[in-house]
Structures are given as C-alpha cells and as structure tokens.
Enzyme design. Structure first.
Site, PDB file in Angstrom:
ATOM      1  N   ASP A  78       0.925  -1.099   0.023  1.00 44.29           N
ATOM      2  CA  ASP A  78       0.238  -0.106  -0.251  1.00 44.29           C
ATOM      3  C   ASP A  78       0.709   1.656  -0.355  1.00 44.29           C
ATOM      4  O   ASP A  78       2.191   1.002  -0.162  1.00 44.29           O
ATOM      5  CB  ASP A  78      -1.044   0.486   0.634  1.00 44.29           C
ATOM      6  CG  ASP A  78      -0.225   0.273   2.889  1.00 44.29           C
ATOM      7  OD1 ASP A  78       0.353  -0.632   2.669  1.00 44.29           O
ATOM      8  OD2 ASP A  78      -0.965   0.387   3.302  1.00 44.29           O
ATOM      9  N   GLU A 139       0.565  -1.102   5.569  1.00 41.68           N
ATOM     10  CA  GLU A 139       1.239  -0.605   6.289  1.00 41.68           C
ATOM     11  C   GLU A 139       1.494   1.344   7.239  1.00 41.68           C
ATOM     12  O   GLU A 139       1.441   1.142   8.452  1.00 41.68           O
ATOM     13  CB  GLU A 139       2.883  -0.965   5.785  1.00 41.68           C
ATOM     14  CG  GLU A 139       3.975  -0.781   5.958  1.00 41.68           C
ATOM     15  CD  GLU A 139       4.911   0.539   6.608  1.00 41.68           C
ATOM     16  OE1 GLU A 139       5.865   0.601   6.951  1.00 41.68           O
ATOM     17  OE2 GLU A 139       4.203   1.649   5.520  1.00 41.68           O
TER      18      GLU A 139
HETATM   19 ZN   LIG Z   1       7.301   2.368   3.557  1.00 39.11          ZN
END
Ligand SMILES: [Zn+2]
Length: 280
Positions: A78, A139
């Site tokens: 992401d 993340e």
């Molecule tokens: Zn990163």
C-alpha cells in the site's frame, strides 16, 4: 545482470496500480502471478480478516539451491494517498509524478528491485539459500499487515525490510521502541475574576508537571517530548480540562519503562498537590 530498463518499466507499472491501504488486491494479484511464473510458491495469509482489507499478506518462497542462511525480504503493497490518475514524468534519469499525486515509491521502489533480483536469481541459475518474500498490506495505517502476519508461513529467521528513507544506501539496524501517552488532566472550573480560589487549574497542573519532567534527550538512546497541549476556553475561566500528548522513545525497553513512569509520576504528583486528577 540487472535489466535496468525492465526494472524501470515494472516499477512504473506497479506505481500505476492505485493501492491505498486495505485496497491492495489488484497489485497483490499482479505480483503473485509474476512470482508464480518464476516458480515461487505463493501463499496469502488471512490478515485481511483483521485489517478489513481486500487481501492478506503475500508470502512467496523460493526453495534453496545451495546451503546458505535462509533469508526473507519484506516490502509493503500500500501507499499513502492521493494516488489515482497518476501521471509519470521521466526527467534527467529520474521517475516522478507530475506533482498532483504521489508517485508511490514508498514502497514500490523497494518491491520492484526485489522482484527484479528474484527474476535475476531464477534465470541466472546463481546458487542461493531459501529466500522468502514477505509482502505486507496496510502498512501505512499502522503496520496492520505486519501485525496480523501469519508468522507460521515465514521460515527464514533473518531478513531485510526494503522500506526506509534517504540517503540511498542507508541501513537501519536498530529502532527505538516508542510509547505515546495521552494524558487527561481534570481540575475544577471557576470564575477567575470572582472566585478563583474555588477552581483547580488543569493548566497549572500541566505546567507544574512539565517543569518537573526530564524531557528532550535523556541519554544516548532515550528521548522524551510533550508535543501537544490542548485546553482552556476563556481567560476568565479557571481551566478545568487539559489534554496532552507526549511520547518517550528508547532503544532500551527498561529505560523506556523508567522514563514513562517518571512522566506519569510527575503528572500524578502535580495533580495530587493541587487537588486535581490525571489519567494517563
Ligand atoms: Zn513504506
């Protein structure tokens, strides 16, 4: 050797897939297909049951062809937003966006070379130990993919995470643990002009506590900071509530605990001395 042109093409191809956190499935599918074509065994875990996203983490395994320490390499799918409608600009050997969106180099600039390296390893026949790719989701919204990773799928005990800032080539080998403190201080409101003695100022409690705190650089591996203070509504009101946010970091968990305790003690002490209350 590395095919730099192919690397650039694939990096751009990955950037063009819009992948905000929890919406990574399209890119996961693309990467998985590519790794499976190269003969890696791919498994998706069920992290998305916890993250609420459309895909779990992808764990890809390349069996060893020689005796060597098993290694993993990790990147995340992401990106932060905004990303839709990306226009890639290539200038002076640099790849960037036109400025209206992000490019998505974090972390596709980690993932693209990783995939290129795997392709090189497989096609060159160069000997290698067990290699696992641990490619995580979500993340940017608090390491949700990593937190919910099915670790039973990761056999390698040592690895590299390809996800850090400049300068290019830097390696981060230790990171501090961090505690964030949300602090609610309760005093008692009163009219500051008529009967200030009836009030308990949450601002004074905060001020007194902060004066008694060791903050800034505590030692070579420990720091602390009060970053945000909110409270008060008018100059003629003894302020009844203050909210503060503070943090402490240390590479030594024992010192971190000590620093947080010290800050908590300063707060409860100051509150008790003035008849207020504090919640950390
Ligand atoms: Zn990163």
């Amino acid at each position: 050797m590395f095919d730099v042109g192919r690397l650039a093409d694939r990096f751009i191809e990955m950037c063009r897939v819009n992948t905000p956190a929890r919406r990574e499935a399209e890119l996961v599918g693309l990467v998985q297909a590519r790794l499976e074509r190269l003969g890696l065994e791919c498994v998706r875990d069920e992290a998305n049951a916890a993250t609420g996203g459309d895909s779990g983490n992808l764990i890809a395994t390349l069996p060893a062809t020689a005796e060597a320490l098993p290694l993993f390499f990790s990147c995340h799918f992401d990106t932060v937003e905004p990303n839709p409608g990306l226009k890639v600009v290539m200038e002076d050997g640099l790849i960037r966006s036109d400025g209206s969106t992000i490019l998505g180099a974090d972390d596709k600039a980690g993932m693209a070379p990783l995939l290129e390296a795997i392709e090189y390893l497989v096609t060159s026949g160069e000997p290698h130990g067990l290699i696992q790719l641990v490619l995580t989701v979500s993340e940017e919204v608090g390491l949700l993919g990593a937190h919910n990773l099915d670790r039973s799928l990761v056999r390698a005990r040592h690895g590299y995470v390809l996800d850090t800032g400049p300068p290019v080539g830097s390696i981060v080998y230790t990171a501090p643990t961090q505690d964030t403190l949300e602090i609610a201080i309760e005093g008692r409101p009163a009219h500051a002009g008529f009967e200030p003695e009836r009030g308990i100022s949450a601002i004074e409690i905060a001020a007194d506590a902060i004066v008694h705190m060791h903050l800034g650089r505590i030692d070579h591996e420990t720091t602390a900071n009060v970053g945000i203070i909110q409270g008060g509504s008018a100059t003629n009101v003894v302020c009844p509530h203050v909210t503060m946010w503070a943090e402490a970091r240390s590479r030594n968990p024992e010192k971190l605990r000590f620093q947080v305790e010290h800050m908590r003690f300063a707060l409860t002490n100051s509150a008790a001395a003035r008849g207020g209350r504090v919640q950390v």
